[in-house]
Design an enzyme around this catalytic site. Sequence first.
Site, PDB file in Angstrom:
ATOM      1  N   ASN A 195       0.415   9.602   2.849  1.00  0.00           N
ATOM      2  CA  ASN A 195      -0.408   9.947   1.857  1.00  0.00           C
ATOM      3  C   ASN A 195      -0.894   8.708   1.047  1.00  0.00           C
ATOM      4  O   ASN A 195      -1.333   9.023   0.034  1.00  0.00           O
ATOM      5  CB  ASN A 195       0.481  10.954   1.011  1.00  0.00           C
TER       6      ASN A 195
ATOM      7  N   SER B 113      19.273   4.602   6.969  1.00  0.00           N
ATOM      8  CA  SER B 113      19.312   3.036   6.489  1.00  0.00           C
ATOM      9  C   SER B 113      20.831   2.809   6.529  1.00  0.00           C
ATOM     10  O   SER B 113      21.679   3.984   6.376  1.00  0.00           O
ATOM     11  CB  SER B 113      18.853   3.171   5.058  1.00  0.00           C
TER      12      SER B 113
ATOM     13  N   TYR C 216      18.432   7.185  -3.662  1.00  0.00           N
ATOM     14  CA  TYR C 216      17.819   6.982  -2.295  1.00  0.00           C
ATOM     15  C   TYR C 216      18.718   7.132  -1.188  1.00  0.00           C
ATOM     16  O   TYR C 216      18.255   7.786  -0.132  1.00  0.00           O
ATOM     17  CB  TYR C 216      17.123   5.585  -2.384  1.00  0.00           C
TER      18      TYR C 216
ATOM     19  N   LYS D 250      18.986   9.855   2.436  1.00  0.00           N
ATOM     20  CA  LYS D 250      19.036   9.498   3.835  1.00  0.00           C
ATOM     21  C   LYS D 250      20.555  10.207   4.404  1.00  0.00           C
ATOM     22  O   LYS D 250      20.243  10.725   5.321  1.00  0.00           O
ATOM     23  CB  LYS D 250      19.226   7.942   4.154  1.00  0.00           C
TER      24      LYS D 250
HETATM   25  P1  NAD Z   1       6.837   1.945   3.275  1.00  0.00           P
HETATM   26  O1  NAD Z   1       6.809   2.478   1.808  1.00  0.00           O
HETATM   27  O2  NAD Z   1       6.289   0.899   3.609  1.00  0.00           O
HETATM   28  O3  NAD Z   1       6.339   3.074   4.186  1.00  0.00           O
HETATM   29  C1  NAD Z   1       6.650   4.539   3.892  1.00  0.00           C
HETATM   30  C2  NAD Z   1       5.388   5.191   4.057  1.00  0.00           C
HETATM   31  O4  NAD Z   1       5.597   6.754   3.847  1.00  0.00           O
HETATM   32  C3  NAD Z   1       4.381   4.727   2.794  1.00  0.00           C
HETATM   33  O5  NAD Z   1       3.115   4.734   3.730  1.00  0.00           O
HETATM   34  C4  NAD Z   1       4.041   5.889   2.226  1.00  0.00           C
HETATM   35  O6  NAD Z   1       2.630   6.019   1.622  1.00  0.00           O
HETATM   36  C5  NAD Z   1       4.403   7.156   2.971  1.00  0.00           C
HETATM   37  N1  NAD Z   1       5.024   8.301   2.401  1.00  0.00           N
HETATM   38  C6  NAD Z   1       5.942   8.453   1.293  1.00  0.00           C
HETATM   39  N2  NAD Z   1       6.061   9.618   0.708  1.00  0.00           N
HETATM   40  C7  NAD Z   1       5.234  10.387   1.646  1.00  0.00           C
HETATM   41  C8  NAD Z   1       4.798  11.890   1.845  1.00  0.00           C
HETATM   42  N3  NAD Z   1       5.412  12.645   0.855  1.00  0.00           N
HETATM   43  N4  NAD Z   1       3.797  12.101   2.525  1.00  0.00           N
HETATM   44  C9  NAD Z   1       3.084  11.369   3.390  1.00  0.00           C
HETATM   45  N5  NAD Z   1       3.397  10.133   3.330  1.00  0.00           N
HETATM   46  C10 NAD Z   1       4.261   9.447   2.599  1.00  0.00           C
HETATM   47  O7  NAD Z   1       8.448   1.962   3.585  1.00  0.00           O
HETATM   48  P2  NAD Z   1       9.073   1.205   4.898  1.00  0.00           P
HETATM   49  O8  NAD Z   1       9.553  -0.200   4.600  1.00  0.00           O
HETATM   50  O9  NAD Z   1       8.014   1.037   5.912  1.00  0.00           O
HETATM   51  O10 NAD Z   1      10.228   2.259   5.403  1.00  0.00           O
HETATM   52  C11 NAD Z   1       9.935   3.130   6.233  1.00  0.00           C
HETATM   53  C12 NAD Z   1      11.052   4.219   6.195  1.00  0.00           C
HETATM   54  O11 NAD Z   1      12.178   3.220   6.481  1.00  0.00           O
HETATM   55  C13 NAD Z   1      11.393   4.992   4.803  1.00  0.00           C
HETATM   56  O12 NAD Z   1      11.889   6.190   5.229  1.00  0.00           O
HETATM   57  C14 NAD Z   1      12.417   4.060   4.430  1.00  0.00           C
HETATM   58  O13 NAD Z   1      13.411   4.516   3.386  1.00  0.00           O
HETATM   59  C15 NAD Z   1      13.374   3.483   5.613  1.00  0.00           C
HETATM   60  N6  NAD Z   1      14.019   2.166   5.422  1.00  0.00           N
HETATM   61  C16 NAD Z   1      13.467   1.089   4.829  1.00  0.00           C
HETATM   62  C17 NAD Z   1      13.919   0.011   4.841  1.00  0.00           C
HETATM   63  C18 NAD Z   1      13.366  -1.356   4.368  1.00  0.00           C
HETATM   64  O14 NAD Z   1      14.025  -2.256   4.218  1.00  0.00           O
HETATM   65  N7  NAD Z   1      12.193  -1.684   4.502  1.00  0.00           N
HETATM   66  C19 NAD Z   1      15.666  -0.057   5.214  1.00  0.00           C
HETATM   67  C20 NAD Z   1      16.101   1.235   5.613  1.00  0.00           C
HETATM   68  C21 NAD Z   1      15.468   2.225   5.866  1.00  0.00           C
HETATM   69  C1  UD1 Z   2      18.346  -3.141  -0.540  1.00  0.00           C
HETATM   70  C2  UD1 Z   2      19.073  -1.908  -1.194  1.00  0.00           C
HETATM   71  C3  UD1 Z   2      19.169  -0.869   0.054  1.00  0.00           C
HETATM   72  C4  UD1 Z   2      18.004  -0.729   0.832  1.00  0.00           C
HETATM   73  C5  UD1 Z   2      17.458  -2.189   1.362  1.00  0.00           C
HETATM   74  C6  UD1 Z   2      16.263  -2.288   2.045  1.00  0.00           C
HETATM   75  C7  UD1 Z   2      20.401  -1.912  -3.160  1.00  0.00           C
HETATM   76  C8  UD1 Z   2      21.735  -2.211  -3.855  1.00  0.00           C
HETATM   77  N1  UD1 Z   2      20.250  -1.742  -1.797  1.00  0.00           N
HETATM   78  O1  UD1 Z   2      19.674  -3.607   0.228  1.00  0.00           O
HETATM   79  O2  UD1 Z   2      19.705   0.323  -0.267  1.00  0.00           O
HETATM   80  O3  UD1 Z   2      18.034  -0.199   2.042  1.00  0.00           O
HETATM   81  O4  UD1 Z   2      17.348  -2.819   0.175  1.00  0.00           O
HETATM   82  O5  UD1 Z   2      15.258  -1.621   1.138  1.00  0.00           O
HETATM   83  O6  UD1 Z   2      19.179  -2.234  -3.584  1.00  0.00           O
HETATM   84  N2  UD1 Z   2      19.078 -10.885  -3.584  1.00  0.00           N
HETATM   85  C9  UD1 Z   2      18.998 -11.823  -4.603  1.00  0.00           C
HETATM   86  N3  UD1 Z   2      17.737 -11.801  -5.421  1.00  0.00           N
HETATM   87  C10 UD1 Z   2      16.655 -10.894  -5.307  1.00  0.00           C
HETATM   88  C11 UD1 Z   2      16.832 -10.048  -4.439  1.00  0.00           C
HETATM   89  C12 UD1 Z   2      18.137  -9.938  -3.796  1.00  0.00           C
HETATM   90  O7  UD1 Z   2      19.814 -12.577  -4.879  1.00  0.00           O
HETATM   91  O8  UD1 Z   2      15.763 -11.184  -5.962  1.00  0.00           O
HETATM   92  C13 UD1 Z   2      20.112 -10.795  -2.949  1.00  0.00           C
HETATM   93  C14 UD1 Z   2      20.861  -9.481  -2.900  1.00  0.00           C
HETATM   94  O9  UD1 Z   2      21.912  -9.448  -4.077  1.00  0.00           O
HETATM   95  C15 UD1 Z   2      21.580  -9.125  -1.625  1.00  0.00           C
HETATM   96  C16 UD1 Z   2      20.423  -9.995  -0.789  1.00  0.00           C
HETATM   97  O10 UD1 Z   2      19.789 -10.636  -1.389  1.00  0.00           O
HETATM   98  O11 UD1 Z   2      22.687  -9.784  -1.374  1.00  0.00           O
HETATM   99  C17 UD1 Z   2      19.655  -9.093   0.014  1.00  0.00           C
HETATM  100  O12 UD1 Z   2      18.989  -8.062  -0.984  1.00  0.00           O
HETATM  101  P1  UD1 Z   2      17.822  -6.916  -0.763  1.00  0.00           P
HETATM  102  O13 UD1 Z   2      16.866  -7.518   0.057  1.00  0.00           O
HETATM  103  O14 UD1 Z   2      17.735  -6.279  -2.010  1.00  0.00           O
HETATM  104  O15 UD1 Z   2      18.693  -6.069   0.239  1.00  0.00           O
HETATM  105  P2  UD1 Z   2      19.940  -5.240   0.000  1.00  0.00           P
HETATM  106  O16 UD1 Z   2      20.538  -5.354  -1.305  1.00  0.00           O
HETATM  107  O17 UD1 Z   2      20.826  -5.513   1.527  1.00  0.00           O
END
Ligand code: NAD
Ligand code: UD1
Length: 360
Positions: free
Chosen positions: A32, A124, A148, A152
């Site tokens: 979307n 995640s 969030y 999951k």
């Molecule tokens: P992202 O936000 O870049 O991608 C998610 C996509 O889903 C986006 O393009 C968004 O527009 C789309 N979307 C959201 N709700 C929607 C809906 N109702 N209908 C259609 N499209 C929709 O995120 P990402 O980093 O690519 O993450 C992808 C998946 O992996 C997510 O489910 C996220 O929770 C999970 N995840 C991400 C991380 C991370 O650090 N990036 C870590 C763990 C898990």
């Molecule tokens: C966070 C989310 C987690 C999510 C993941 C990927 C929280 C508590 N957890 O994980 O649920 O799956 O992102 O999207 O938000 N840090 C700094 N300064 C910053 C940003 C981060 O010091 O500006 C530190 C954090 O304290 C951590 C590390 O960097 O120690 C990584 O942080 P981040 O990238 O946000 O990932 P997570 O905390 O592991």
Amino acid sequence: MAVLVTGGAGYIGSHTCVELLNVGHEVVVVDNFFNSKLESLKRVSDITGKTFKTYNVDLLNQEGLERVFSENTIESVIHFAGLKAVGESVSFPLWYYHNNLTGTFVLCELMKKYGVKKLVFSSSATVYGSTDQVPISEDAPIAAVNPYGKTKQIIEEILRDLYISDEGWSITLLRYFNPIGAHESGLIGEDPNGIPNNLMPYISQVAVGKLQSLNIFGSDYSTKDGTGVRDYIHVVDLAKGHLKALEKVQSLKGVNAYNLGTGKGYSVLEMVKAFEAASGKKVSYAFTDRRLGDAAICFADVSKAKNELGWVAAKGINEMCQDTWRWQKNNPDGYVKNHDNLIEHDFPVRTSAADFLVSN
Ligand code: NAD
Ligand code: UD1
């Protein structure tokens, strides 16, 4: 027979589309564009030289999603679509539960209706909560601490129930650790809205001069240098993990969870140093208070993914930083182009990335 990629325009989805197309899969994307831009998919086409169908459809719109199933022969689904910002989920829990859970219900109902029972779900490491018991294996207690993470956790449970109700399903739950990096072309990467919450996009925006200084959340953890330790994984390795998971759902029924990480932990200060070395830029930082909900140390036990999926992360921290920097340097404002004329149409709009190759 196509792989349906929900959320395919997003950060991990776009990188996964590249890998799928590179090995010859037919891909259909549904997004979307709430947190992404169509430009990312145009670039996926540019990188791969392949075209694929893209639907501007919200998963909550059952009628719209049904068109995708009726117009294509979908064999399996990789389900990325979801909202993912922890802080936002604390402020707006109903929105998060509605989007992530209802979107998954609608998707699974249609999968059932069309006899598509192979699913790879983006979970995640956040489902493990704030544990400091490392390395974290898949059988560690599940205890998400924010809305969030709970979406999951709940979706994982629902998918397990789905399998109990019908053993024809094959479901892989992928628990990502900390995805960073970008495609080596520098064409696609992470494009966060506003000020980044996560470490690596924050560091790279300081390096490129968009932000002044990194706040390091806590300097007194019981870690090697007092700063938080995480398992950073290159997004291309992560994308390749999805290909392995897809093979798994082709060959085996059941529900299986896998950690996708490197099994190594790096501290915030180590990441700053690695990024400075990769970019040749200084990253200023200051220590601030710990962030609520942060664990001191978090890294994966990756043996299950290695043994059962035949997958291991290949790229190290230097490559992660170099690729992040190439993307950031080449695209300081992310995907600026939005193809607004196309995505501002009312639902439903169906576009093909091929159109953009031809018209641009
Ligand atoms: P992202 O936000 O870049 O991608 C998610 C996509 O889903 C986006 O393009 C968004 O527009 C789309 N979307 C959201 N709700 C929607 C809906 N109702 N209908 C259609 N499209 C929709 O995120 P990402 O980093 O690519 O993450 C992808 C998946 O992996 C997510 O489910 C996220 O929770 C999970 N995840 C991400 C991380 C991370 O650090 N990036 C870590 C763990 C898990
Ligand atoms: C966070 C989310 C987690 C999510 C993941 C990927 C929280 C508590 N957890 O994980 O649920 O799956 O992102 O999207 O938000 N840090 C700094 N300064 C910053 C940003 C981060 O010091 O500006 C530190 C954090 O304290 C951590 C590390 O960097 O120690 C990584 O942080 P981040 O990238 O946000 O990932 P997570 O905390 O592991």
